[in-house]
Enzyme design. Structure first.
Site, PDB file in Angstrom:
ATOM      1  N   ASP A   8      37.459  33.909  46.600  1.00  0.00           N
ATOM      2  CA  ASP A   8      38.024  33.170  45.566  1.00  0.00           C
ATOM      3  C   ASP A   8      39.312  32.283  45.665  1.00  0.00           C
ATOM      4  O   ASP A   8      40.057  32.539  44.982  1.00  0.00           O
ATOM      5  CB  ASP A   8      37.987  34.155  44.150  1.00  0.00           C
ATOM      6  N   LYS A  17      49.086  43.937  35.332  1.00  0.00           N
ATOM      7  CA  LYS A  17      47.610  43.206  35.416  1.00  0.00           C
ATOM      8  C   LYS A  17      46.706  44.371  34.706  1.00  0.00           C
ATOM      9  O   LYS A  17      46.376  45.447  35.530  1.00  0.00           O
ATOM     10  CB  LYS A  17      47.269  43.032  36.700  1.00  0.00           C
TER      11      LYS A  17
END
Length: 470
Positions: free
Chosen positions: A226, A121
């Site tokens: 989130d 990532k």
């Protein structure tokens, strides 16, 4: 910007040395001057300008000469520095296809020597789709200046720390492998994002599992902030895995209730719309929600007790303050909060009263006396001599000096017990008198400059009148 790892084959050690020099120069430069890059790189045979030109051709650097001739790293150059470090560590040996794109990151497949496929990532904060990082994230904390590369590095470090801690506490998260700069290496989750799933065999069980994850996080002192269908992975066996952690906050955050309710509402809204599940209506009254917490499908933030741990303290999550840490230490020690509060308030009141008393006692003194000492008072003879000196302003400086010495002798005679204190007071008084006389002479000469300059009698009379008033 597309990541083309084929360029890595044609970059030499000197190229990476110059890239590292630009990175080091960006710590305190928005644009690193060319001369500074040359000094930091310190190439054995020179050629820094040629290498800069080559890196600029591959878009690893950006050149700007509006203010001065300087360079800065691009995200692609930052990617190459992180990938080169990971390869040197032996974390992976090859980079595969891109498997995910988000508003804050790109995700690629990587593999090590044993053929194990992992996920890489790369955080890319600053995209046009998400530039309100300073308002929506607290990566900066007390810092005022920043650049996007530095923010991406902070986000990667924060996500790696959360992922490692959650994995150690048994949460369904990817396994954290390594982290460098803005790059995080983790295990590859064998599944699909929940947003791509159209049908589930047991939607009620999956929903209950997801809600239990939210509640467990709150019991450990964290809120995801989130938690939606885009950050939940599910495999063929309907096993749930949670991803994306940089924005997590503490339950002590001032908006913790709002974030918790928003995460729960996102899950409920998705399952109601996608799988036609029915849920009880939300009540805004906190008392009613507490009473019906067991019967309702929505967990209440106020009912959840943080009994499983204090991960927000261990990870310094956003919203966790020093006051919260003090309360935790009291809770662990088993002390009485009310007694401690009363004692603290009493100590504060006592400290304020002592401070006020000290200020009141020292109002008329220039130096506070020690214990057992008394502040000496000026006798009337000194005051009379000061007034007489005002009337004798026309005398010469020698007489004035003689008067000052007489006053010192009188003060020392009166205060033989405290000679040090007396000398300091007399010294400060002499300085004040001398400063006042100098100021009066300047003001008197400036005020009377346009009047009778040749008349000495007028000037002397005015000086005497001002000194007598003083």
């Amino acid at each position: 910007m597309k990541l083309d790892v084929d360029v890595l084959r044609y970059l030499s050690k000197d190229d990476f040395r110059v890239l590292t020099a630009v990175e080091m120069g960006m710590r305190n430069h928005e644009l690193v001057p060319t001369e500074l890059i040359d000094r930091i790189a310190s190439l054995k045979y020179g050629g820094t300008y040629k290498i800069l030109k080559n890196l600029l051709k591959h878009k690893l650097l950006h050149h700007d000469s509006s203010k001065y001739d300087g360079f800065r790293l691009t995200y692609l150059g930052y990617d190459f520095l992180a990938i080169k470090t990971m390869v040197n560590r032996g974390v992976f040996t090859s980079v595969g296809r891109q498997i995910g794109v988000g508003k804050e990151s790109d995700i690629f497949e990587v593999a090590n020597e044993d053929g194990l496929v992992m996920a890489m990532k790369l955080h890319r904060l600053g995209r046009t789709s998400f530039r309100a990082v300073k308002a929506k994230r607290d990566y900066l904390r007390h810092r005022s200046s920043y650049n996007w590369l530095y923010l991406s590095r902070l986000a990667a470090l924060k996500e790696f720390a959360f992922m490692k801690a959650l994995e150690n506490h048994g949460f369904p998260v990817p396994s954290a492998v390594d982290c460098n700069r803005h790059c995080v290496i983790m295990s590859l989750v064998q599944g699909y994002p929940l947003v791509q799933v159209k049908q589930l065999q047991n939607p009620e069980i999956v929903f209950e599992t997801i809600i239990n994850i939210v509640v467990r996080l709150a019991e450990h002192g964290l809120i995801h902030c989130d938690f939606n269908e885009f950050n939940i992975m599910i495999d063929d066996d309907e096993k749930v895995t949670m991803i994306d952690f940089p924005q997590m906050v503490s339950v002590s955050h001032r908006n913790a209730e709002m974030y918790f309710d928003r995460d729960v509402e996102c899950i409920i809204k998705f399952f109601r719309k996608r799988f036609n599940m029915s849920f009880s209506q939300r009540t805004d009254d906190s008392e009613d929600s507490d009473a019906d917490a067991d019967e309702s499908d929505r967990p209440s933030f106020f009912v959840i007790a943080r009994t499983a741990g204090f991960l927000d303290k261990e990870l310094a999550a956003s919203g966790f303050t020093g006051k919260d840490q003090h309360d935790i230490e009291k809770f662990i020690e088993g002390g009485d909060d009310t007694d401690a509060t009363v004692d603290n308030e009493g100590a504060e009141d006592e400290g304020v009263s002592n401070l006020n008393q000290t200020n009141i006692e020292g109002i008329d003194s220039l130096t506070l006396p020690e214990e057992g000492e008394q502040i000496p008072k000026f006798n009337e003879k000194v005051k009379l001599e000061e007034s007489n000196n005002g009337n004798k302003a026309g005398q010469n400086n020698e007489e004035g000096t003689h008067d000052d010495s007489d006053k010192e002798e009188d003060d020392e005679a009166v205060n033989d017990e405290n000679p040090d204190l007396t000398r300091s007071l007399n010294k400060q008084r002499r300085r004040a008198i001398a400063a006042a006389r100098r100021g009066q002479k300047k003001t008197s000469s400036s005020r009377n400059s346009y009047k009778d300059k040749g008349s000495k009698s007028n000037q002397n009379s005015k000086i005497q009148r001002q000194l007598s008033n003083w």
